[in-house]
Every structure is written in C-alpha cells, then in structure tokens.
Motif scaffolding. Structure first.
Motif, PDB file in Angstrom:
ATOM      1  N   ALA A 182       4.073 -68.635 -30.040  1.00 56.49           N
ATOM      2  CA  ALA A 182       3.503 -69.396 -28.928  1.00 56.49           C
ATOM      3  C   ALA A 182       2.908 -68.467 -27.882  1.00 56.49           C
ATOM      4  CB  ALA A 182       4.563 -70.298 -28.308  1.00 56.49           C
ATOM      5  N   LEU A 183       3.569 -67.331 -27.652  1.00 57.23           N
ATOM      6  CA  LEU A 183       3.014 -66.326 -26.745  1.00 57.23           C
ATOM      7  C   LEU A 183       1.668 -65.851 -27.252  1.00 57.23           C
ATOM      8  CD1 LEU A 183       3.115 -64.202 -24.467  1.00 57.23           C
ATOM      9  CD2 LEU A 183       4.521 -62.776 -25.981  1.00 57.23           C
ATOM     10  N   MET A 184       1.574 -65.605 -28.559  1.00 56.53           N
ATOM     11  CA  MET A 184       0.301 -65.198 -29.155  1.00 56.53           C
ATOM     12  C   MET A 184      -0.732 -66.333 -29.042  1.00 56.53           C
ATOM     13  SD  MET A 184       0.905 -62.098 -30.291  1.00 56.53           S
ATOM     14  CE  MET A 184       2.113 -61.809 -28.976  1.00 56.53           C
ATOM     15  N   ALA A 185      -0.281 -67.571 -29.216  1.00 59.94           N
ATOM     16  CA  ALA A 185      -1.179 -68.722 -29.134  1.00 59.94           C
ATOM     17  C   ALA A 185      -1.779 -68.865 -27.742  1.00 59.94           C
ATOM     18  CB  ALA A 185      -0.437 -69.998 -29.516  1.00 59.94           C
ATOM     19  N   GLU A 186      -0.959 -68.650 -26.721  1.00 56.31           N
ATOM     20  CA  GLU A 186      -1.470 -68.685 -25.341  1.00 56.31           C
ATOM     21  C   GLU A 186      -2.638 -67.726 -25.168  1.00 56.31           C
ATOM     22  OE1 GLU A 186       2.289 -69.713 -22.374  1.00 56.31           O
ATOM     23  OE2 GLU A 186       1.619 -67.652 -22.624  1.00 56.31           O
ATOM     24  N   ARG A 187      -2.442 -66.506 -25.636  1.00 55.73           N
ATOM     25  CA  ARG A 187      -3.473 -65.481 -25.472  1.00 55.73           C
ATOM     26  C   ARG A 187      -4.733 -65.828 -26.266  1.00 55.73           C
ATOM     27  NH1 ARG A 187       0.005 -59.742 -25.371  1.00 55.73           N
ATOM     28  NH2 ARG A 187       1.457 -60.410 -23.737  1.00 55.73           N
ATOM     29  N   LEU A 188      -4.524 -66.376 -27.460  1.00 59.52           N
ATOM     30  CA  LEU A 188      -5.654 -66.775 -28.291  1.00 59.52           C
ATOM     31  C   LEU A 188      -6.454 -67.887 -27.622  1.00 59.52           C
ATOM     32  CD1 LEU A 188      -6.416 -65.759 -31.208  1.00 59.52           C
ATOM     33  CD2 LEU A 188      -5.493 -67.926 -32.026  1.00 59.52           C
ATOM     34  N   LEU A 189      -5.753 -68.858 -27.066  1.00 60.19           N
ATOM     35  CA  LEU A 189      -6.427 -69.957 -26.373  1.00 60.19           C
ATOM     36  C   LEU A 189      -7.202 -69.451 -25.164  1.00 60.19           C
ATOM     37  CD1 LEU A 189      -3.505 -72.518 -26.544  1.00 60.19           C
ATOM     38  CD2 LEU A 189      -5.753 -72.865 -27.572  1.00 60.19           C
ATOM     39  N   LYS A 190      -6.609 -68.525 -24.449  1.00 63.06           N
ATOM     40  CA  LYS A 190      -7.250 -67.970 -23.252  1.00 63.06           C
ATOM     41  C   LYS A 190      -8.516 -67.204 -23.614  1.00 63.06           C
ATOM     42  CE  LYS A 190      -6.613 -67.273 -18.719  1.00 63.06           C
ATOM     43  NZ  LYS A 190      -6.420 -68.364 -17.743  1.00 63.06           N
ATOM     44  N   GLU A 191      -8.461 -66.431 -24.686  1.00 62.25           N
ATOM     45  CA  GLU A 191      -9.590 -65.576 -25.050  1.00 62.25           C
ATOM     46  C   GLU A 191     -10.701 -66.312 -25.780  1.00 62.25           C
ATOM     47  OE1 GLU A 191     -10.600 -61.360 -27.380  1.00 62.25           O
ATOM     48  OE2 GLU A 191      -8.516 -62.010 -27.120  1.00 62.25           O
ATOM     49  N   PHE A 192     -10.339 -67.273 -26.635  1.00 57.70           N
ATOM     50  CA  PHE A 192     -11.344 -67.862 -27.515  1.00 57.70           C
ATOM     51  C   PHE A 192     -11.722 -69.308 -27.185  1.00 57.70           C
ATOM     52  CE2 PHE A 192      -9.765 -64.364 -30.069  1.00 57.70           C
ATOM     53  CZ  PHE A 192     -10.928 -63.871 -30.646  1.00 57.70           C
ATOM     54  N   PHE A 193     -10.891 -70.026 -26.452  1.00 55.76           N
ATOM     55  CA  PHE A 193     -11.143 -71.452 -26.256  1.00 55.76           C
ATOM     56  C   PHE A 193     -11.457 -71.828 -24.815  1.00 55.76           C
ATOM     57  CE2 PHE A 193      -8.997 -71.260 -30.270  1.00 55.76           C
ATOM     58  CZ  PHE A 193      -9.541 -72.295 -31.015  1.00 55.76           C
ATOM     59  N   GLU A 194     -10.667 -71.391 -23.870  1.00 48.12           N
ATOM     60  CA  GLU A 194     -10.834 -71.867 -22.501  1.00 48.12           C
ATOM     61  C   GLU A 194     -12.206 -71.505 -21.940  1.00 48.12           C
ATOM     62  OE1 GLU A 194      -8.035 -72.585 -18.858  1.00 48.12           O
ATOM     63  OE2 GLU A 194      -8.368 -70.446 -19.120  1.00 48.12           O
ATOM     64  N   GLY A 195     -12.990 -72.539 -21.645  1.00 51.53           N
ATOM     65  CA  GLY A 195     -14.314 -72.330 -21.090  1.00 51.53           C
ATOM     66  C   GLY A 195     -15.320 -71.773 -22.070  1.00 51.53           C
ATOM     67  N   LYS A 196     -14.944 -71.736 -23.355  1.00 53.67           N
ATOM     68  CA  LYS A 196     -15.827 -71.198 -24.401  1.00 53.67           C
ATOM     69  C   LYS A 196     -16.361 -72.333 -25.267  1.00 53.67           C
ATOM     70  CE  LYS A 196     -14.482 -66.876 -23.378  1.00 53.67           C
ATOM     71  NZ  LYS A 196     -13.213 -67.097 -22.658  1.00 53.67           N
ATOM     72  N   GLU A 197     -17.357 -72.036 -26.067  1.00 52.38           N
ATOM     73  CA  GLU A 197     -17.945 -73.031 -26.962  1.00 52.38           C
ATOM     74  C   GLU A 197     -16.905 -73.581 -27.941  1.00 52.38           C
ATOM     75  OE1 GLU A 197     -20.974 -75.492 -28.371  1.00 52.38           O
ATOM     76  OE2 GLU A 197     -20.916 -74.197 -26.589  1.00 52.38           O
ATOM     77  N   LEU A 198     -15.979 -72.744 -28.343  1.00 54.58           N
ATOM     78  CA  LEU A 198     -14.970 -73.142 -29.317  1.00 54.58           C
ATOM     79  C   LEU A 198     -14.029 -74.224 -28.775  1.00 54.58           C
ATOM     80  CD1 LEU A 198     -14.473 -72.236 -32.223  1.00 54.58           C
ATOM     81  CD2 LEU A 198     -12.757 -70.642 -31.372  1.00 54.58           C
ATOM     82  N   GLU A 199     -13.996 -74.377 -27.471  1.00 57.86           N
ATOM     83  CA  GLU A 199     -13.135 -75.402 -26.873  1.00 57.86           C
ATOM     84  C   GLU A 199     -13.485 -76.793 -27.385  1.00 57.86           C
ATOM     85  OE1 GLU A 199     -12.002 -77.106 -22.421  1.00 57.86           O
ATOM     86  OE2 GLU A 199     -12.989 -75.159 -22.618  1.00 57.86           O
ATOM     87  N   LYS A 200     -14.743 -77.003 -27.743  1.00 58.19           N
ATOM     88  CA  LYS A 200     -15.184 -78.306 -28.237  1.00 58.19           C
ATOM     89  C   LYS A 200     -14.557 -78.656 -29.584  1.00 58.19           C
ATOM     90  CE  LYS A 200     -19.704 -77.889 -25.967  1.00 58.19           C
ATOM     91  NZ  LYS A 200     -21.177 -77.793 -26.173  1.00 58.19           N
ATOM     92  N   LYS A 201     -14.075 -77.653 -30.305  1.00 52.39           N
ATOM     93  CA  LYS A 201     -13.496 -77.881 -31.625  1.00 52.39           C
ATOM     94  C   LYS A 201     -11.976 -77.992 -31.577  1.00 52.39           C
ATOM     95  CE  LYS A 201     -15.231 -75.487 -35.034  1.00 52.39           C
ATOM     96  NZ  LYS A 201     -15.722 -74.360 -35.856  1.00 52.39           N
ATOM     97  N   LEU A 202     -11.391 -77.862 -30.396  1.00 53.92           N
ATOM     98  CA  LEU A 202      -9.945 -77.877 -30.274  1.00 53.92           C
ATOM     99  C   LEU A 202      -9.402 -79.310 -30.278  1.00 53.92           C
ATOM    100  CD1 LEU A 202      -7.351 -76.173 -29.805  1.00 53.92           C
ATOM    101  CD2 LEU A 202      -7.708 -76.528 -27.350  1.00 53.92           C
ATOM    102  N   VAL A 203      -8.638 -79.643 -31.314  1.00 58.75           N
ATOM    103  CA  VAL A 203      -7.967 -80.939 -31.350  1.00 58.75           C
ATOM    104  C   VAL A 203      -6.854 -80.940 -30.314  1.00 58.75           C
ATOM    105  CG1 VAL A 203      -6.587 -82.525 -32.750  1.00 58.75           C
ATOM    106  CG2 VAL A 203      -8.492 -81.275 -33.794  1.00 58.75           C
ATOM    107  N   ALA A 204      -5.983 -79.929 -30.383  1.00 51.18           N
ATOM    108  CA  ALA A 204      -4.889 -79.757 -29.427  1.00 51.18           C
ATOM    109  C   ALA A 204      -4.216 -78.429 -29.719  1.00 51.18           C
ATOM    110  CB  ALA A 204      -3.879 -80.893 -29.528  1.00 51.18           C
ATOM    111  N   ALA A 205      -3.367 -77.998 -28.801  1.00 52.62           N
ATOM    112  CA  ALA A 205      -2.605 -76.763 -28.987  1.00 52.62           C
ATOM    113  C   ALA A 205      -1.127 -77.069 -28.793  1.00 52.62           C
ATOM    114  CB  ALA A 205      -3.063 -75.699 -28.001  1.00 52.62           C
ATOM    115  N   TYR A 206      -0.334 -76.796 -29.820  1.00 50.34           N
ATOM    116  CA  TYR A 206       1.115 -76.987 -29.750  1.00 50.34           C
ATOM    117  C   TYR A 206       1.745 -75.622 -29.487  1.00 50.34           C
ATOM    118  CZ  TYR A 206       0.310 -81.619 -31.810  1.00 50.34           C
ATOM    119  OH  TYR A 206      -0.117 -82.906 -32.046  1.00 50.34           O
ATOM    120  N   VAL A 207       2.040 -75.362 -28.220  1.00 51.56           N
ATOM    121  CA  VAL A 207       2.586 -74.068 -27.783  1.00 51.56           C
ATOM    122  C   VAL A 207       4.066 -74.294 -27.490  1.00 51.56           C
ATOM    123  CG1 VAL A 207       2.326 -72.177 -26.126  1.00 51.56           C
ATOM    124  CG2 VAL A 207       0.318 -73.493 -26.848  1.00 51.56           C
ATOM    125  N   ILE A 208       4.900 -74.114 -28.502  1.00 49.27           N
ATOM    126  CA  ILE A 208       6.283 -74.578 -28.464  1.00 49.27           C
ATOM    127  C   ILE A 208       7.263 -73.404 -28.329  1.00 49.27           C
ATOM    128  CG2 ILE A 208       7.987 -76.015 -29.630  1.00 49.27           C
ATOM    129  CD1 ILE A 208       5.339 -77.443 -28.993  1.00 49.27           C
TER     130      ILE A 208
END
Length: 344
Positions: A182-208
């Motif tokens: 989940a720690l790795m997932a946070e960083r991945l979301l921050k770098e590749f999804f938040e405010g990026k084009e890839l955010e449009k493809k995100l169904v959801a993020a389960y950071v458990i």
C-alpha cells in the motif's frame, strides 16, 4: 515523516492463523529463474507473482464462488505486502529477487489469500520486487529505511511501466496494495495518476493496511460510496477498544473506509452486512464474521466469529484487513468496475 505514518506492520508468514512452518520449501522447485544483475526482468513472467499469462495462486476461487459471473474488463495492479521477515536477516535491507522461499511464501499467502479477491472482475498483475525487510518499518535509522523503500519502489515503478507499455492496451486500471504494498501504491498513484492523463483510466485504488494522510493527495478524492470511481479506498483493522502504540502520532489524520458500507462516516455496520470472510482454509467462506465502525481514522470490529475463534486473542487484525471482508470487497470490485465502464 515515516515515523509518524508507521503502522504495526506484522509478518505475513501467517495469513490470519495460517500455520507457519517450512512448508513453503516444497514449492521451491517451481522457481528456476535467476537474475543476472540482481534486478527483476519483467519480460519474464517468473518475475510476476501473478500474471494473466500463466496460472498462479491468484487464479484460485473458493468452491462456493466458482459459479459466479466473471467479467475481466479491468486490470488490477496488485502490490503485495511484506513477506521478507526473518529476524536473522534484519540487517539485509532488501529481499533478493530470486529467493525461492520468499517467492513461495508470497505466492501461497498474499497472492492466494489477497490478490485472488480481484479475479472475478480483473486480470491480475502482481510484480515481484525487492521488498524492504520488515525491520525497516521499526528501525531508528530512518535514512537507511527510506533507501530500502526507495529501492523497492524502483522495482514497482519499473514493473508498472512495463505493464503499461506491453499489456494495458487502454484498459481500465485498479491500483491495489496491502501494507508495504500500500505504501508503494500511494507513491505510484502520486507519480502516475494524480493530475495526470492516466487518472482517467483509474477505476479505484484499494490502499489497505497503511495510513493515507488526508493531505497526501491534492486531486484524488476518497471514495464516498460503493460506486464512485477514480478515488481511493483505505482502512486498517483492529478489535474494539484496542489502541495501537502509534496512535498518538497518527492523530486521526488518515483517510478511512468502512468495507461493509463503503462510506467514510462513523455509523455502525452490523455483522449481517459481512457477506463472507476467507480465513485459514481458502476453500471455506465464513459469513457474518465481523461488524465494523470507523473511529479516529481506524476500522474497529468486534472479535471475529469463526470455528475455534474463542482461542484467537489477537487484537491487531492487520494481516486480515482483506480476508475479513473478502466477499464485500469482491462484490465492490465488480460494482466499481461496472460503474466505471457504464460512464466511459
């Protein structure tokens, strides 16, 4: 920062009472690959703990669920938790990518008991990576720990880039991880999804099983119900009345979701809403095992009910964050994927 966000990350040798032993050694013969430079080669499927191009434990389905409808129209990129936990190796910062025992332990604990929750709705991609030793969560040498986590993330990032280039093919994506994953997932979301084009493809993020500070994301929202997409879901599970040692530094600043209601408010959710847990026996589903309520950024439950549970005295349910809510999560993955596709 790491100290303020630390959770009681415990060994995943046991997956909610799964017996610890040398049994993982019987699987060592399954792993014949060998890295030439110490780094994973993600073109080789052996460097994926789960991948749709091969059979792996993430493909397993409890018998009572095998007749359910399957619709793999989304991908999940699942980052497994810490399985590098031997005390005698605590001075080794990161796992060796070709360690047969660790890989078998990963496959037949977290990949089987956690990643499989996605297999009704998703193609599952779960990379092997040079995970940081569990000692890095507790050491006073925070600089060294951050170096270890950085190395782990470099592998996760490389595997995600390889996945995007070779296998995604414009499919919707779920990002998921537990504990160190989940720690790795946070960083991945921050770098590749938040405010990026890839955010449009995100169904959801389960950071458990890892705290998501309320101010960590500036754009990605917390999911407010069971159907919202492009958002983050997170929880950490404890028995009622238990206050973890780190709570004084946590201060309720973490995002939290109730997996029985998929809301972020503090209403009580009774056991009858728990559709089923998968515990020590993967092929058995236990219904109505726990209730749930959010308090101070944590998920609190009554003592789970399952055969011989009167002998279970643990109050920290970190290793069962997913298992206790297996069917609720499985259904929600299906619901969110369908909601995403409906409006795309």
């Amino acid at each position: 920062m790491m100290k303020a966000r630390i959770v009681a990350v415990v060994t995943l040798t046991c997956m909610f009472l799964l017996a610890c032993s040398g049994k993982y050694k019987i699987y060592e013969s399954n792993y014949t690959f060998k890295s030439t430079d110490g780094a994973p080669d993600y073109s080789n499927l052996d460097y994926w703990a789960a991948h749709p191009g091969k059979w792996d434990p993430a493909d397993s389905i409890p018998p009572s669920l095998q007749k359910e409808e399957r619709n793999e129209k989304a991908d999940v990129f699942f980052i497994h938790p810490t399985t590098f936990t031997k005390k005698k190796e605590k001075d080794i910062a990161n796992a060796t990518i070709d360690d047969h025992f660790i890989n078998a332990k990963t496959d037949y604990s977290t990949i089987l008991y956690q990643a499989s929750v996605f297999n009704a709705s998703c193609r599952i991609y779960a990379p092997r990576y040079r995970q940081a030793h569990i000692h890095n969560f507790f050491t006073k040498d925070k600089t060294a720990a951050e170096v270890a986590f950085k190395k782990a993330y470099e592998d996760v990032k490389a595997s995600f880039l390889y996945y995007l280039k070779n296998w995604n093919k414009e499919r919707p994506i779920i990002i998921a991880g537990h504990s160190q994953g989940a720690l790795m997932a946070e960083r991945l979301l921050k770098e590749f999804f938040e405010g990026k084009e890839l955010e449009k493809k995100l169904v959801a993020a389960y950071v458990i099983g890892w705290p998501v500070p309320k101010d960590y994301f500036s754009v990605l929202p917390m999911c407010k119900d069971s159907l919202q997409t492009g958002c983050v879901i997170s929880w950490r599970t404890y028995r009622n009345g238990y206050v973890p040692r780190y709570i004084n530094t946590d201060t309720g600043n973490a995002l939290a979701t109730n997996p029985l209601t998929w809301t972020t408010t503090g209403e009580y959710a009774p056991r009858k809403l728990n559709l089923g847990s998968v515990l020590t026996k993967f092929n058995k589903v236990y219904t109505h095992t726990t209730d749930a309520r959010l308090t101070n950024g944590l998920l609190y439950v009554s003592k789970p009910r399952f055969p011989w549970s009167f002998l279970y005295f643990t109050r920290n349910y970190h290793i069962a964050d997913i298992n206790l809510f297996y069917l609720n999560m499985r259904n929600n993955i299906r619901q969110r994927s369908a909601a995403y596709l409906q409006f795309r």
